[in-house]
Scaffold this motif. Structure first.
Motif, PDB file in Angstrom:
ATOM      1  N   THR A 171      85.335  28.274  13.854  1.00  0.00           N
ATOM      2  CA  THR A 171      85.355  29.412  12.945  1.00  0.00           C
ATOM      3  C   THR A 171      86.751  29.630  12.384  1.00  0.00           C
ATOM      4  O   THR A 171      87.754  29.518  13.099  1.00  0.00           O
ATOM      5  CB  THR A 171      84.889  30.689  13.654  1.00  0.00           C
ATOM      6  OG1 THR A 171      85.727  30.932  14.789  1.00  0.00           O
ATOM      7  CG2 THR A 171      83.455  30.556  14.111  1.00  0.00           C
ATOM      8  N   ALA A 172      86.806  29.961  11.106  1.00  0.00           N
ATOM      9  CA  ALA A 172      88.054  30.385  10.488  1.00  0.00           C
ATOM     10  C   ALA A 172      88.321  31.833  10.885  1.00  0.00           C
ATOM     11  O   ALA A 172      87.627  32.401  11.732  1.00  0.00           O
ATOM     12  CB  ALA A 172      87.955  30.224   8.976  1.00  0.00           C
ATOM     13  N   ARG A 173      89.299  32.455  10.270  1.00  0.00           N
ATOM     14  CA  ARG A 173      89.682  33.820  10.642  1.00  0.00           C
ATOM     15  C   ARG A 173      88.589  34.833  10.311  1.00  0.00           C
ATOM     16  O   ARG A 173      88.055  34.836   9.209  1.00  0.00           O
ATOM     17  CB  ARG A 173      90.952  34.233   9.891  1.00  0.00           C
ATOM     18  CG  ARG A 173      92.178  33.462  10.292  1.00  0.00           C
ATOM     19  CD  ARG A 173      93.369  33.921   9.506  1.00  0.00           C
ATOM     20  NE  ARG A 173      94.587  33.331  10.083  1.00  0.00           N
ATOM     21  CZ  ARG A 173      95.774  33.900  10.063  1.00  0.00           C
ATOM     22  NH1 ARG A 173      95.930  35.069   9.477  1.00  0.00           N
ATOM     23  NH2 ARG A 173      96.822  33.301  10.608  1.00  0.00           N
ATOM     24  N   PHE A 174      88.306  35.698  11.255  1.00  0.00           N
ATOM     25  CA  PHE A 174      87.438  36.844  10.969  1.00  0.00           C
ATOM     26  C   PHE A 174      87.891  38.076  11.742  1.00  0.00           C
ATOM     27  O   PHE A 174      87.201  39.087  11.767  1.00  0.00           O
ATOM     28  CB  PHE A 174      85.964  36.534  11.284  1.00  0.00           C
ATOM     29  CG  PHE A 174      85.686  36.127  12.716  1.00  0.00           C
ATOM     30  CD1 PHE A 174      85.503  37.084  13.697  1.00  0.00           C
ATOM     31  CD2 PHE A 174      85.598  34.796  13.075  1.00  0.00           C
ATOM     32  CE1 PHE A 174      85.232  36.727  15.017  1.00  0.00           C
ATOM     33  CE2 PHE A 174      85.320  34.413  14.384  1.00  0.00           C
ATOM     34  CZ  PHE A 174      85.143  35.383  15.356  1.00  0.00           C
ATOM     35  N   PHE A 175      89.074  38.000  12.350  1.00  0.00           N
ATOM     36  CA  PHE A 175      89.552  39.127  13.155  1.00  0.00           C
ATOM     37  C   PHE A 175      89.920  40.314  12.263  1.00  0.00           C
ATOM     38  O   PHE A 175      90.264  40.150  11.089  1.00  0.00           O
ATOM     39  CB  PHE A 175      90.750  38.721  14.015  1.00  0.00           C
ATOM     40  CG  PHE A 175      91.861  38.045  13.251  1.00  0.00           C
ATOM     41  CD1 PHE A 175      92.711  38.765  12.424  1.00  0.00           C
ATOM     42  CD2 PHE A 175      92.084  36.684  13.402  1.00  0.00           C
ATOM     43  CE1 PHE A 175      93.737  38.150  11.737  1.00  0.00           C
ATOM     44  CE2 PHE A 175      93.108  36.051  12.717  1.00  0.00           C
ATOM     45  CZ  PHE A 175      93.942  36.791  11.881  1.00  0.00           C
ATOM     46  N   PRO A 176      89.833  41.532  12.804  1.00  0.00           N
ATOM     47  CA  PRO A 176      90.104  42.724  11.990  1.00  0.00           C
ATOM     48  C   PRO A 176      91.576  43.070  11.884  1.00  0.00           C
ATOM     49  O   PRO A 176      91.968  43.861  11.030  1.00  0.00           O
ATOM     50  CB  PRO A 176      89.351  43.827  12.745  1.00  0.00           C
ATOM     51  CG  PRO A 176      89.410  43.385  14.183  1.00  0.00           C
ATOM     52  CD  PRO A 176      89.322  41.872  14.154  1.00  0.00           C
ATOM     53  N   GLU A 177      92.407  42.493  12.766  1.00  0.00           N
ATOM     54  CA  GLU A 177      93.823  42.849  12.768  1.00  0.00           C
ATOM     55  C   GLU A 177      94.507  42.397  11.484  1.00  0.00           C
ATOM     56  O   GLU A 177      94.043  41.485  10.795  1.00  0.00           O
ATOM     57  CB  GLU A 177      94.542  42.219  13.964  1.00  0.00           C
ATOM     58  CG  GLU A 177      94.072  42.731  15.320  1.00  0.00           C
ATOM     59  CD  GLU A 177      92.843  42.001  15.820  1.00  0.00           C
ATOM     60  OE1 GLU A 177      92.289  42.433  16.848  1.00  0.00           O
ATOM     61  OE2 GLU A 177      92.425  41.016  15.189  1.00  0.00           O
ATOM     62  N   ALA A 178      95.637  43.007  11.181  1.00  0.00           N
ATOM     63  CA  ALA A 178      96.413  42.616  10.011  1.00  0.00           C
ATOM     64  C   ALA A 178      96.872  41.169  10.144  1.00  0.00           C
ATOM     65  O   ALA A 178      97.097  40.670  11.250  1.00  0.00           O
ATOM     66  CB  ALA A 178      97.630  43.538   9.844  1.00  0.00           C
ATOM     67  N   ASP A 179      97.008  40.508   9.016  1.00  0.00           N
ATOM     68  CA  ASP A 179      97.367  39.096   8.978  1.00  0.00           C
ATOM     69  C   ASP A 179      98.778  38.887   9.513  1.00  0.00           C
ATOM     70  O   ASP A 179      99.661  39.734   9.357  1.00  0.00           O
ATOM     71  CB  ASP A 179      97.289  38.594   7.533  1.00  0.00           C
ATOM     72  CG  ASP A 179      97.143  37.094   7.454  1.00  0.00           C
ATOM     73  OD1 ASP A 179      98.126  36.413   7.764  1.00  0.00           O
ATOM     74  OD2 ASP A 179      96.051  36.627   7.084  1.00  0.00           O
TER      75      ASP A 179
END
Length: 314
Positions: A171-179
């Motif tokens: 999976t690529a990025r899907f986290f809610p935190e700021a980049d």
């Protein structure tokens, strides 16, 4: 099916568990952190616990999304990563083959595809963006990537030795935190994440649906590995221009983007250094993310249209 879901208290697990339940599956959530969707509080490093949970609950499928992640590198040593991401995965695979689990879905990461050489190319002025597919041989640059790749190899081994159907989802990025990327300083979080849908991001809802698709297809696939990311509009022959002038490439595919972005006060990254190609997941897994960069533009257009209409009425 009776499904064991690891990482059930996490961002993906909390999104995936109710979807599985709505489909009629019986979900047993396992996570060290208590949460509404976590029935068993415990660690996958506890082999006895894993064996007991799989046996006593008659588990038919395992979705293994629990792990230590890249941000955990700051406060966990290498041994902790190996214990959770490698030994924990081995415990689950051994339990699966010992007690007749019919299918196994493993949440991996595109992060393991970025070697130190590729990273140095990004930071040292690469001549073109990297076009990343499942055909490349990963050389992870940190303990997170090393342990996730090791876990992938264990999945393949259990398929070869025991016939366990396994689907690995990078999976690529899907986290809610700021980049955490350098150029994120120049953009708002929403702007940054919108830009990333072009080449390295998906929504958590799409990540959950990809796992459901993998669960259904695992017996037919036997063993396979897929990149899961929002569909990119780019092609490999765009890679040189993406490094030098990404906004012009984006504008070729989306002529409306410059105006919509300008009115929103948003900007596009000046350079895009990599593109994850998720087309194989569409071809083999039958899964394509529903949300793409085009949806972002459609939302901006609708919002700006509504705002203009409201001002006109006043």
């Amino acid at each position: 099916m009776r499904i064991l879901l690891t990482g059930s208290s996490g961002w993906l697990g909390a999104t995936l568990a109710p979807r599985l339940t709505a489909l009629g599956h019986e979900v047993t959530g396992l996570d060290p952190v208590p949460a509404m969707q976590t029935r068993i509080v415990g660690s996958i490093t506890d082999r006895d616990l894993v064996m007991r949970v799989v046996r006593e609950n008659g588990i038919e499928a395992i979705i293994h999304s629990g792990a230590l992640h890249k941000p955990n590198i700051e406060d966990h040593d290498n041994g902790a990563f190996i214990a959770t991401n490698v030994v924990g995965t081995l415990n689950l695979l051994d339990a699966a083959t010992s007690f007749g689990v019919e299918r196994f879905v493993f949440t991996s990461t595109t992060s393991l595809m970025i070697s130190q050489a590729i990273r140095e190319g990004f930071t040292g002025g690469a001549r073109k963006a990297a076009w990343l597919t499942e055909r490349m041989s990963p050389e992870p640059r940190n303990i997170y990537g090393v342990t996730k790749l090791s876990a992938e190899h264990l999945c393949r081994l259990h398929h070869l030795q025991h016939g366990l159907p396994v689907v690995v989802l990078r999976t690529a990025r899907f986290f809610p935190e700021a980049d955490d990327m350098a150029h994120a300083i120049e953009q708002s979080d929403a702007n940054t994440k919108a830009n990333e849908l072009l080449f390295r991001r998906l929504t958590v809802e799409d990540a959950a649906e990809a796992h459901i698709a993998a669960l259904e297809k695992a017996p037919l696939l036997g063993f396979d590995t897929f990149i899961v990311c929002a569909p990119t509009p780019f092609r490999p022959d765009d890679c040189a221009a993406l490094i030098t002038d990404a906004p012009s490439v984006v504008a070729r595919y989306f002529p409306e983007f410059p105006g919509l972005y300008a009115r929103a006060g948003w900007t596009m990254f000046s350079s895009i250094d990599r593109v994850y190609d998720a087309s194989r997941a569409g071809d083999r897994l039958g899964f394509v993310c529903k949300t793409s960069f085009a949806d972002v533009l459609a939302t901006l257009s609708a919002e700006q249209g509504a705002s203009s209409s409201g001002r006109a009425q006043r």
